[in-house]
Motif scaffolding. Structure first.
Motif, PDB file in Angstrom:
ATOM      1  N   VAL A  39       0.631  -1.121  -0.224  1.00 21.68           N
ATOM      2  CA  VAL A  39       0.097   0.197  -0.128  1.00 21.68           C
ATOM      3  C   VAL A  39       1.011   0.859  -0.151  1.00 21.68           C
ATOM      4  O   VAL A  39       1.745   1.776   0.948  1.00 21.68           O
ATOM      5  CB  VAL A  39      -1.048   0.184   1.569  1.00 21.68           C
ATOM      6  N   PRO A  79     -11.123  -1.184  -2.223  1.00 16.50           N
ATOM      7  CA  PRO A  79      -9.793  -1.858  -2.406  1.00 16.50           C
ATOM      8  C   PRO A  79      -8.984  -2.406  -1.410  1.00 16.50           C
ATOM      9  O   PRO A  79      -7.766  -2.687  -1.677  1.00 16.50           O
ATOM     10  CB  PRO A  79      -9.118   1.127  -2.371  1.00 16.50           C
ATOM     11  N   LEU A  83      -6.257  -4.671  -2.487  1.00 16.42           N
ATOM     12  CA  LEU A  83      -4.789  -4.811  -1.950  1.00 16.42           C
ATOM     13  C   LEU A  83      -4.160  -5.393  -0.739  1.00 16.42           C
ATOM     14  O   LEU A  83      -3.131  -5.353  -0.591  1.00 16.42           O
ATOM     15  CB  LEU A  83      -4.503  -2.481  -1.824  1.00 16.42           C
TER      16      LEU A  83
END
Length: 139
Positions: A39, A79, A83
């Motif tokens: 990230v 997300p 991720l």
């Protein structure tokens, strides 16, 4: 029906509010893990995701523009699934299985949040036990 929806909102929001506390009080530790998962800008991302969790969870729980709150949770969940739980990148079978479970959990919660968004945007003002009506109008 009002009471059942309210109980459902409590149970749904509890998960996100608990996570928000962790994101906002243990930001650096959680950012370290997020960074290890690739990230970018992990500290601001962790803090920002904590705010999404807090605002979305409180909105759904209290019935203050609960449709917007559900949307904020979707913005966090999708997300995060992509991720943080990219099971397709794992080579070790047990790690792959664990990440797949977490990915599927996040996507299922995102689906539930999308249904809440539609539910509140369509019938929110008629549900009762909310502080405001919906922000969006899908009716």
């Amino acid at each position: 029906m009002d009471v059942l929806v309210f109980i459902g909102r409590i149970l749904f929001a509890a998960l996100f509010l608990g996570s928000a506390v962790g994101h906002l009080t243990q930001t650096k530790a959680m950012a370290g893990y997020a960074s290890s998962r690739g990230v970018p800008a992990a500290v601001p991302a962790t803090f920002g995701s904590g705010l999404l969790l807090l605002l979305g969870g409180l909105s759904v729980l209290l019935g203050v523009w609960a449709d917007l709150g559900a949307l904020l949770l979707v913005v966090f969940l999708v997300p995060t699934a992509l991720l943080m739980h990219a099971f397709w990148k794992e080579t070790e079978p047990q790690a792959k299985q664990m990440e797949m479970v977490q990915f599927n959990k996040d996507m299922a919660l995102a689906g539930a949040a999308l249904m809440l968004l539609a539910f509140f945007a369509y019938a929110g003002g008629d549900l009762g036990l909310t502080l405001t009506g919906p922000l969006f109008d899908l009716g």
